[in-house]
Scaffold this motif. Structure first.
Motif, PDB file in Angstrom:
ATOM      1  N   PRO A  58      10.032  16.009  57.656  1.00 58.16           N
ATOM      2  CA  PRO A  58      10.968  16.487  58.679  1.00 58.16           C
ATOM      3  C   PRO A  58      12.368  15.947  58.455  1.00 58.16           C
ATOM      4  O   PRO A  58      12.580  15.026  57.657  1.00 58.16           O
ATOM      5  CB  PRO A  58      10.360  15.950  59.972  1.00 58.16           C
ATOM      6  N   ILE A  59      13.325  16.514  59.171  1.00 62.98           N
ATOM      7  CA  ILE A  59      14.707  16.046  59.084  1.00 62.98           C
ATOM      8  C   ILE A  59      14.813  14.656  59.705  1.00 62.98           C
ATOM      9  O   ILE A  59      14.226  14.375  60.750  1.00 62.98           O
ATOM     10  CB  ILE A  59      15.647  17.036  59.805  1.00 62.98           C
ATOM     11  N   ASP A  60      15.554  13.794  59.054  1.00 60.99           N
ATOM     12  CA  ASP A  60      15.743  12.422  59.519  1.00 60.99           C
ATOM     13  C   ASP A  60      16.827  12.413  60.603  1.00 60.99           C
ATOM     14  O   ASP A  60      17.976  12.789  60.346  1.00 60.99           O
ATOM     15  CB  ASP A  60      16.153  11.532  58.343  1.00 60.99           C
ATOM     16  N   ILE A  61      16.476  11.995  61.800  1.00 66.90           N
ATOM     17  CA  ILE A  61      17.412  12.008  62.923  1.00 66.90           C
ATOM     18  C   ILE A  61      17.448  10.652  63.616  1.00 66.90           C
ATOM     19  O   ILE A  61      16.558   9.827  63.458  1.00 66.90           O
ATOM     20  CB  ILE A  61      17.027  13.090  63.964  1.00 66.90           C
ATOM     21  N   HIS A  62      18.498  10.459  64.403  1.00 68.64           N
ATOM     22  CA  HIS A  62      18.552   9.295  65.287  1.00 68.64           C
ATOM     23  C   HIS A  62      17.582   9.555  66.437  1.00 68.64           C
ATOM     24  O   HIS A  62      17.612  10.622  67.053  1.00 68.64           O
ATOM     25  CB  HIS A  62      19.968   9.102  65.825  1.00 68.64           C
ATOM     26  N   PRO A  63      16.713   8.599  66.757  1.00 70.36           N
ATOM     27  CA  PRO A  63      15.647   8.872  67.736  1.00 70.36           C
ATOM     28  C   PRO A  63      16.133   9.137  69.152  1.00 70.36           C
ATOM     29  O   PRO A  63      15.400   9.735  69.951  1.00 70.36           O
ATOM     30  CB  PRO A  63      14.789   7.603  67.681  1.00 70.36           C
ATOM     31  N   TYR A  64      17.364   8.728  69.503  1.00 68.19           N
ATOM     32  CA  TYR A  64      17.844   8.901  70.871  1.00 68.19           C
ATOM     33  C   TYR A  64      18.848  10.039  71.022  1.00 68.19           C
ATOM     34  O   TYR A  64      18.980  10.607  72.102  1.00 68.19           O
ATOM     35  CB  TYR A  64      18.468   7.601  71.386  1.00 68.19           C
ATOM     36  N   THR A  65      19.555  10.374  69.944  1.00 71.05           N
ATOM     37  CA  THR A  65      20.561  11.448  70.036  1.00 71.05           C
ATOM     38  C   THR A  65      20.144  12.711  69.297  1.00 71.05           C
ATOM     39  O   THR A  65      20.742  13.762  69.506  1.00 71.05           O
ATOM     40  CB  THR A  65      21.894  10.973  69.448  1.00 71.05           C
ATOM     41  N   PHE A  66      19.148  12.626  68.423  1.00 73.65           N
ATOM     42  CA  PHE A  66      18.680  13.741  67.607  1.00 73.65           C
ATOM     43  C   PHE A  66      19.757  14.211  66.617  1.00 73.65           C
ATOM     44  O   PHE A  66      19.708  15.322  66.109  1.00 73.65           O
ATOM     45  CB  PHE A  66      18.207  14.922  68.466  1.00 73.65           C
ATOM     46  N   GLU A  67      20.714  13.350  66.337  1.00 73.03           N
ATOM     47  CA  GLU A  67      21.745  13.662  65.346  1.00 73.03           C
ATOM     48  C   GLU A  67      21.221  13.325  63.956  1.00 73.03           C
ATOM     49  O   GLU A  67      20.548  12.304  63.759  1.00 73.03           O
ATOM     50  CB  GLU A  67      23.018  12.866  65.634  1.00 73.03           C
ATOM     51  N   ARG A  98       6.433  21.678  74.768  1.00 74.23           N
ATOM     52  CA  ARG A  98       6.756  20.766  75.869  1.00 74.23           C
ATOM     53  C   ARG A  98       7.707  19.654  75.434  1.00 74.23           C
ATOM     54  O   ARG A  98       8.316  18.988  76.286  1.00 74.23           O
ATOM     55  CB  ARG A  98       5.474  20.184  76.456  1.00 74.23           C
ATOM     56  N   PHE A  99       7.865  19.427  74.128  1.00 73.01           N
ATOM     57  CA  PHE A  99       8.778  18.388  73.655  1.00 73.01           C
ATOM     58  C   PHE A  99      10.201  18.911  73.476  1.00 73.01           C
ATOM     59  O   PHE A  99      11.138  18.125  73.295  1.00 73.01           O
ATOM     60  CB  PHE A  99       8.293  17.809  72.326  1.00 73.01           C
ATOM     61  N   LEU A 100      10.392  20.231  73.494  1.00 73.04           N
ATOM     62  CA  LEU A 100      11.711  20.796  73.244  1.00 73.04           C
ATOM     63  C   LEU A 100      12.722  20.376  74.300  1.00 73.04           C
ATOM     64  O   LEU A 100      13.891  20.143  73.995  1.00 73.04           O
ATOM     65  CB  LEU A 100      11.620  22.325  73.187  1.00 73.04           C
ATOM     66  N   LYS A 101      12.282  20.266  75.547  1.00 71.62           N
ATOM     67  CA  LYS A 101      13.202  19.878  76.614  1.00 71.62           C
ATOM     68  C   LYS A 101      13.778  18.491  76.356  1.00 71.62           C
ATOM     69  O   LYS A 101      14.968  18.254  76.599  1.00 71.62           O
ATOM     70  CB  LYS A 101      12.481  19.911  77.960  1.00 71.62           C
ATOM     71  N   GLY A 102      12.943  17.589  75.879  1.00 69.48           N
ATOM     72  CA  GLY A 102      13.420  16.238  75.603  1.00 69.48           C
ATOM     73  C   GLY A 102      14.474  16.214  74.515  1.00 69.48           C
ATOM     74  O   GLY A 102      15.496  15.520  74.623  1.00 69.48           O
ATOM     75  N   GLY A 103      14.240  16.989  73.440  1.00 70.53           N
ATOM     76  CA  GLY A 103      15.213  17.046  72.361  1.00 70.53           C
ATOM     77  C   GLY A 103      16.525  17.668  72.807  1.00 70.53           C
ATOM     78  O   GLY A 103      17.616  17.146  72.501  1.00 70.53           O
ATOM     79  N   ALA A 104      16.440  18.757  73.554  1.00 72.59           N
ATOM     80  CA  ALA A 104      17.650  19.420  74.036  1.00 72.59           C
ATOM     81  C   ALA A 104      18.436  18.519  74.986  1.00 72.59           C
ATOM     82  O   ALA A 104      19.671  18.454  74.943  1.00 72.59           O
ATOM     83  CB  ALA A 104      17.276  20.727  74.728  1.00 72.59           C
ATOM     84  N   LEU A 105      17.724  17.797  75.843  1.00 70.70           N
ATOM     85  CA  LEU A 105      18.375  16.892  76.787  1.00 70.70           C
ATOM     86  C   LEU A 105      19.072  15.753  76.052  1.00 70.70           C
ATOM     87  O   LEU A 105      20.193  15.364  76.407  1.00 70.70           O
ATOM     88  CB  LEU A 105      17.352  16.337  77.773  1.00 70.70           C
ATOM     89  N   ALA A 106      18.438  15.219  75.018  1.00 72.77           N
ATOM     90  CA  ALA A 106      19.038  14.132  74.247  1.00 72.77           C
ATOM     91  C   ALA A 106      20.322  14.594  73.563  1.00 72.77           C
ATOM     92  O   ALA A 106      21.334  13.870  73.547  1.00 72.77           O
ATOM     93  CB  ALA A 106      18.033  13.620  73.216  1.00 72.77           C
ATOM     94  N   ILE A 107      20.305  15.797  73.004  1.00 74.25           N
ATOM     95  CA  ILE A 107      21.495  16.321  72.326  1.00 74.25           C
ATOM     96  C   ILE A 107      22.616  16.574  73.334  1.00 74.25           C
ATOM     97  O   ILE A 107      23.773  16.210  73.111  1.00 74.25           O
ATOM     98  CB  ILE A 107      21.144  17.619  71.574  1.00 74.25           C
ATOM     99  N   SER A 116      23.052  15.183  76.235  1.00 82.79           N
ATOM    100  CA  SER A 116      23.545  13.908  76.735  1.00 82.79           C
ATOM    101  C   SER A 116      24.508  13.262  75.744  1.00 82.79           C
ATOM    102  O   SER A 116      25.568  12.735  76.131  1.00 82.79           O
ATOM    103  CB  SER A 116      22.362  12.979  77.006  1.00 82.79           C
ATOM    104  N   CYS A 117      24.159  13.334  74.474  1.00 80.10           N
ATOM    105  CA  CYS A 117      25.019  12.755  73.435  1.00 80.10           C
ATOM    106  C   CYS A 117      26.375  13.457  73.404  1.00 80.10           C
ATOM    107  O   CYS A 117      27.431  12.813  73.353  1.00 80.10           O
ATOM    108  CB  CYS A 117      24.327  12.853  72.088  1.00 80.10           C
ATOM    109  N   LEU A 118      26.360  14.785  73.426  1.00 78.84           N
ATOM    110  CA  LEU A 118      27.611  15.546  73.374  1.00 78.84           C
ATOM    111  C   LEU A 118      28.462  15.305  74.624  1.00 78.84           C
ATOM    112  O   LEU A 118      29.694  15.195  74.536  1.00 78.84           O
ATOM    113  CB  LEU A 118      27.304  17.029  73.223  1.00 78.84           C
ATOM    114  N   LEU A 119      27.825  15.221  75.786  1.00 79.59           N
ATOM    115  CA  LEU A 119      28.564  14.991  77.018  1.00 79.59           C
ATOM    116  C   LEU A 119      29.266  13.638  77.000  1.00 79.59           C
ATOM    117  O   LEU A 119      30.426  13.524  77.416  1.00 79.59           O
ATOM    118  CB  LEU A 119      27.612  15.080  78.217  1.00 79.59           C
ATOM    119  N   LYS A 120      28.574  12.632  76.495  1.00 85.62           N
ATOM    120  CA  LYS A 120      29.185  11.298  76.419  1.00 85.62           C
ATOM    121  C   LYS A 120      30.384  11.311  75.485  1.00 85.62           C
ATOM    122  O   LYS A 120      31.398  10.667  75.754  1.00 85.62           O
ATOM    123  CB  LYS A 120      28.149  10.289  75.935  1.00 85.62           C
TER     124      LYS A 120
END
Length: 274
Positions: free
Chosen positions: A212-221, A241-250, A252-256
């Motif tokens: 899989p693609i290597d990402i940051h575990p909290y931002t999915f970047e 069911r895991f898609l919501k978590g990934g979308a929320l993390a991304i 949140s990162c962009l909003l910050k």
């Protein structure tokens, strides 16, 4: 590619099964649907067919006790529907049935000729004993289901027969349609080198299971491409069911970053806009 895989009754998406069911092209009186694969997509196809009472032949290469089966990694309390499928895979296996013992010779076409006189539907999973047994039903929660562990598809024929190969046998059945759900590689043609450099192992193609693609575990970047985000199967999350978590993390990162840069969405430490 298996011989005949390009025939019009062979599909590679579960949506094709759902469409056939919704259009009433498949029902309890139809020839069996052949489902190939032992992953979650194949399990979803089995559940879809079960809901419409469509007979199912389920073929997969692994044994039912193989530790790498995805079902062994899922808690029963959280995924009861998948464990129902796994129970059927274990308890409603084909025994006996139409076979040709001994070493096989020749290619797929020769095997198809050899199997041409075999049964058109699966024998009973519990007490089949001869190569010419009439179609029966298996004992279990979904009698129209029969599994074929440690089998593979040898060929598909224009008359809608499929030839299956076990450890020392050949079997042929007439089917209504086939669903080959054995996984695919993602299409990342819009990225440099098909995005291979983004993987955990940059020397291998991106694979939802193995690389899989290597990402940051909290931002999915993506760790190797700041400003690029990935989620879902690309990063190994194969459950809806895991898609919501990934979308929320991304998000949140962009909003910050928007708040931090006064409305400018930029990469960490860079001057380029996303």
């Amino acid at each position: 590619m298996v011989l005949g895989e390009d025939l019009p009754f062979v599909f590679h998406s579960i949506s094709d099964l759902g469409l056939a069911v919704s259009q009433k092209r498949l029902d309890a009186t139809s020839d069996p649907v052949l489902i190939v694969g032992a992953g979650l997509s194949a399990a979803d196809a089995v559940l879809c067919a079960r809901g419409a009472r469509v007979p199912v032949l389920h073929v997969f290469r692994k044994g039912v006790d193989d530790p790498d089966l995805i079902f062994k990694q899922l808690p029963k309390t959280l995924y009861p529907e998948y464990h129902k499928v796994y129970h059927m895979m274990r308890s409603q296996t084909e025994s006996g049935g139409s076979s040709s013992n001994g070493p096989q010779q020749g290619g797929g076409m020769a095997s198809s000729v050899l199997c041409a006189k075999m049964c058109s539907k699966p024998p009973a999973a519990s007490n089949a004993s001869t190569t010419t047994t009439n179609a029966g039903t298996a004992a279990g929660p979904f009698p129209e289901y029969t599994s074929f562990p440690e089998h593979c598809v040898l060929s598909f024929q224009p008359d809608r027969r499929c030839v299956l190969q076990g450890n020392s046998s050949l079997k042929a059945f007439r089917i209504s349609m086939a669903l080959v759900l054995i996984g695919t590689y993602p299409n990342l043609c819009f990225l440099k080198g098909q995005g291979q450099y983004l993987g955990l192992d940059p020397t291998k193609p991106i694979s939802c299971k193995q690389n899989p693609i290597d990402i940051h575990p909290y931002t999915f970047e993506c760790t190797k491409e700041p400003g690029l985000f990935a989620m879902g199967p690309l990063v190994g999350d194969n459950f809806v069911r895991f898609l919501k978590g990934g979308a929320l993390a991304i998000a949140s990162c962009l909003l910050k970053r928007v708040k931090k840069k006064k409305g400018k969405v930029i990469t960490n430490g860079g001057d380029d806009f996303i």
